[in-house]
Motif scaffolding. Sequence first.
Motif, PDB file in Angstrom:
ATOM      1  N   SER A 159       0.842  -1.087  -0.483  1.00 34.86           N
ATOM      2  CA  SER A 159       0.013   0.131   0.245  1.00 34.86           C
ATOM      3  C   SER A 159       0.911   0.828   0.018  1.00 34.86           C
ATOM      4  N   ASP A 160      -0.054   2.310  -0.530  1.00 39.38           N
ATOM      5  CA  ASP A 160       0.278   3.754  -0.979  1.00 39.38           C
ATOM      6  C   ASP A 160       0.245   4.572  -0.687  1.00 39.38           C
ATOM      7  N   ALA A 161       0.063   6.083  -0.875  1.00 39.12           N
ATOM      8  CA  ALA A 161      -0.693   7.111  -1.013  1.00 39.12           C
ATOM      9  C   ALA A 161       0.336   8.598  -1.043  1.00 39.12           C
ATOM     10  N   SER A 162      -0.226   8.649  -1.469  1.00 42.12           N
ATOM     11  CA  SER A 162       1.043  10.818  -2.200  1.00 42.12           C
ATOM     12  C   SER A 162      -0.047  11.794  -2.369  1.00 42.12           C
ATOM     13  N   ASN A 163      -0.192  13.044  -2.470  1.00 45.73           N
ATOM     14  CA  ASN A 163      -0.804  14.160  -2.436  1.00 45.73           C
ATOM     15  C   ASN A 163      -1.840  14.264  -3.773  1.00 45.73           C
ATOM     16  N   GLU A 164      -2.129  12.559  -4.295  1.00 43.98           N
ATOM     17  CA  GLU A 164      -2.850  12.851  -5.683  1.00 43.98           C
ATOM     18  C   GLU A 164      -3.985  11.368  -5.307  1.00 43.98           C
ATOM     19  N   GLY A 165      -3.298  10.726  -4.448  1.00 40.90           N
ATOM     20  CA  GLY A 165      -4.727   9.577  -3.751  1.00 40.90           C
ATOM     21  C   GLY A 165      -3.925   8.238  -3.295  1.00 40.90           C
ATOM     22  N   TYR A 166      -3.842   7.293  -3.217  1.00 43.04           N
ATOM     23  CA  TYR A 166      -3.797   5.917  -2.808  1.00 43.04           C
ATOM     24  C   TYR A 166      -3.816   4.999  -3.468  1.00 43.04           C
ATOM     25  N   GLY A 167      -3.265   3.861  -2.705  1.00 42.73           N
ATOM     26  CA  GLY A 167      -3.086   2.321  -4.253  1.00 42.73           C
ATOM     27  C   GLY A 167      -3.020   1.035  -3.559  1.00 42.73           C
ATOM     28  N   LEU A 168      -2.642   0.332  -3.916  1.00 42.67           N
ATOM     29  CA  LEU A 168      -2.576  -0.981  -3.126  1.00 42.67           C
ATOM     30  C   LEU A 168      -3.046  -2.060  -4.040  1.00 42.67           C
ATOM     31  N   THR A 200      -0.591  12.776   3.763  1.00 42.75           N
ATOM     32  CA  THR A 200      -0.607  12.179   3.747  1.00 42.75           C
ATOM     33  C   THR A 200      -0.037  10.993   4.728  1.00 42.75           C
ATOM     34  N   PRO A 201       0.641  11.132   5.625  1.00 39.50           N
ATOM     35  CA  PRO A 201       0.226   9.917   6.647  1.00 39.50           C
ATOM     36  C   PRO A 201      -1.009   9.195   7.028  1.00 39.50           C
ATOM     37  N   ARG A 202      -2.104  10.456   7.133  1.00 33.92           N
ATOM     38  CA  ARG A 202      -3.251   9.682   7.071  1.00 33.92           C
ATOM     39  C   ARG A 202      -3.767   9.067   5.678  1.00 33.92           C
ATOM     40  N   LEU A 203      -3.428   9.733   4.349  1.00 34.21           N
ATOM     41  CA  LEU A 203      -3.845   9.121   3.581  1.00 34.21           C
ATOM     42  C   LEU A 203      -2.901   7.952   3.349  1.00 34.21           C
ATOM     43  N   LYS A 204      -1.343   7.357   4.185  1.00 30.44           N
ATOM     44  CA  LYS A 204      -1.158   5.979   3.701  1.00 30.44           C
ATOM     45  C   LYS A 204      -1.914   5.098   4.885  1.00 30.44           C
ATOM     46  N   LEU A 205      -2.215   5.775   5.611  1.00 31.51           N
ATOM     47  CA  LEU A 205      -3.349   4.729   6.891  1.00 31.51           C
ATOM     48  C   LEU A 205      -4.174   4.204   6.568  1.00 31.51           C
ATOM     49  N   THR A 206      -4.687   5.024   5.616  1.00 35.25           N
ATOM     50  CA  THR A 206      -6.103   4.504   4.675  1.00 35.25           C
ATOM     51  C   THR A 206      -6.026   3.711   3.862  1.00 35.25           C
ATOM     52  N   ALA A 207      -4.618   3.847   2.821  1.00 28.50           N
ATOM     53  CA  ALA A 207      -4.457   2.573   2.532  1.00 28.50           C
ATOM     54  C   ALA A 207      -4.199   0.981   3.182  1.00 28.50           C
ATOM     55  N   ALA A 208      -3.223   1.537   3.911  1.00 33.95           N
ATOM     56  CA  ALA A 208      -3.434   0.360   4.952  1.00 33.95           C
ATOM     57  C   ALA A 208      -4.295  -0.229   5.367  1.00 33.95           C
ATOM     58  N   CYS A 209      -5.801   0.573   6.083  1.00 35.32           N
ATOM     59  CA  CYS A 209      -6.826  -0.181   5.988  1.00 35.32           C
ATOM     60  C   CYS A 209      -7.643  -0.754   4.932  1.00 35.32           C
ATOM     61  N   ALA A 279       3.197  -0.091  -4.786  1.00 36.29           N
ATOM     62  CA  ALA A 279       2.260   0.627  -4.984  1.00 36.29           C
ATOM     63  C   ALA A 279       2.453   1.458  -5.072  1.00 36.29           C
ATOM     64  N   ASP A 280       3.453   2.238  -5.167  1.00 38.78           N
ATOM     65  CA  ASP A 280       3.670   3.289  -5.788  1.00 38.78           C
ATOM     66  C   ASP A 280       2.881   4.518  -6.599  1.00 38.78           C
ATOM     67  N   ALA A 281       3.026   3.451  -7.977  1.00 37.64           N
ATOM     68  CA  ALA A 281       2.562   3.492  -9.114  1.00 37.64           C
ATOM     69  C   ALA A 281       0.516   4.168  -9.478  1.00 37.64           C
ATOM     70  N   ALA A 282      -0.187   3.455  -8.239  1.00 40.74           N
ATOM     71  CA  ALA A 282      -0.684   2.986  -7.772  1.00 40.74           C
ATOM     72  C   ALA A 282      -1.311   4.511  -7.018  1.00 40.74           C
ATOM     73  N   SER A 283      -0.682   5.516  -6.629  1.00 42.62           N
ATOM     74  CA  SER A 283      -0.380   6.298  -5.905  1.00 42.62           C
ATOM     75  C   SER A 283       0.186   7.350  -6.514  1.00 42.62           C
ATOM     76  N   ARG A 284       0.510   7.432  -7.300  1.00 40.67           N
ATOM     77  CA  ARG A 284       1.041   8.772  -8.119  1.00 40.67           C
ATOM     78  C   ARG A 284       0.784   8.838  -9.817  1.00 40.67           C
ATOM     79  N   GLY A 285       0.045   7.424 -10.340  1.00 42.25           N
ATOM     80  CA  GLY A 285      -0.262   7.398 -11.402  1.00 42.25           C
ATOM     81  C   GLY A 285       0.970   7.489 -12.518  1.00 42.25           C
ATOM     82  N   MET A 286       0.570   7.251 -13.944  1.00 39.27           N
ATOM     83  CA  MET A 286       2.078   7.359 -15.006  1.00 39.27           C
ATOM     84  C   MET A 286       1.721   7.182 -16.162  1.00 39.27           C
ATOM     85  N   ARG A 287       2.238   7.721 -17.431  1.00 39.39           N
ATOM     86  CA  ARG A 287       2.238   7.007 -18.294  1.00 39.39           C
ATOM     87  C   ARG A 287       1.794   5.981 -18.755  1.00 39.39           C
TER      88      ARG A 287
END
Length: 461
Positions: A159-168, A200-209, A279-287
């Motif tokens: 799991s991971d999160a960033s300023n753009e979203g979070y993913g796993l 961001t710490p809250r988003l990372k905790l949400t992703a872990a949840c 999961a970093d790719a899911a949280s930030r997105g990429m081309r």
Amino acid sequence: MLEKGYAEHIPDDEPEPDDGLVWYIPHHGVYHPKKMKLRVVFNCAATYNDGDYGNPPLKYRMKVHMFGTTSSPSCANAALLKTASDNEEMYESEIAEIVRNNFYVDDCLFSEQDVTKTVSCVTQQWIADLPLLEKVSIPRCYKPSDFGTVRACQLHIFSDASNEGYGLTAYLWLKNEMGKVHCSLVMAKARVMPIKKVTTPRLKLTAACVAVRLSRILQKELQYKLTDIFYWTDSMSVIGYVNNETSRFKTFVANRITIIRDGSDPRQWKHIPTALNPADAASRGMRMATFLKMDQWFKGPTFLWESEEEWPSVVKACDNFPEDDPEMKPVVAATVTDESVDIMYRLLNYSSSWLKLKKIIGWFLLFMDYLKRKLKEKQESAKRTQECAEHLAKSKKTKVTVQEEKSRGHLTVKILEKAEVTILCYIQQQYFHDVISALKNPSKESRLNKSIRKLDPFLVD
């Protein structure tokens, strides 16, 4: 720095630069016990070997650009311009021109006045990536046909999160009787940043949840008997929250910790460097062009394909959170006072003048001295049983009332000073009871509030 390839040793037989201009930058490491990281500090004011320049220094050179040097802004600007030129064909030439002409250090000073045009530009990029989706291929079977008998089966959720979203992402890890390992992508999720601003710490905790909830689903649906389940995150704050046993947190964090603790064991949570977290790719997105080349997304991180000894080492979670952590619930210490018994409390609330209060406490102290003298006299008289009758008779003749004793005494400067100390000691005991207890026990001084500890308090007998 050497292990990660940031610097390298200069061979002794390598010739010096022809221009003869060589600078050496002394440096040392500073270890942070709470973050458990070693930070390199370059100190240009340091002296070499206590001023002894007889021994030649060990020479290393940086293989990457350093931050903070005079050339750093120029290097960053050159890299930005190079990026714009190399990728101009993938985007509109107007975008490349914006990068070339509207950046100051790392800030873009360009603002598109036409919102519709900005949205159109982003949409065009998204549409251009759609045809590449045909190249995405994920095997149907989790286990290859020639894999053999499965001896161990694990579920790994990142799991991971960033300023753009979070993913796993979730991977099924299989090992056969020959010790061969196979990893396959099972499921992935990605969610955009909530409309309401969340740290961001809250988003990372949400992703872990969400990772724990996903684990419950997969345990029901997968037709494999899982031997282990591991949760991976690059956030030390999440690791700390999950392993915490003492601190109390605000509602947002506390609720998610409860969900995580109910659905998993703290020993299942592992720390992973951000570079290895798929999961970093899911949280930030990429081309799409970059995503198709990302093997660790489809097959899992490379360390999962190696022996378990090669997996990232276990990082010990910090037991004590900083007292200024924004997620910590403030501890309120309440003192219940029985006004009918606590005379000092009643005296403090009786007077609104500092001088008057000191005088009242002063008379109170004189009265206490009077009672102590009388008690002492009584104890001494009890020892002289042969003079008991005579002493009692004398006491009746010379009986003194409290009012007479007060009238005989008078308030001196010394008594007023003693009254002031008595008041201050009482107030400190009421409002700083925990601080006083900690100072009396050196092993508990680390628990002092940060705002109190920086004042360097000490006890005076």
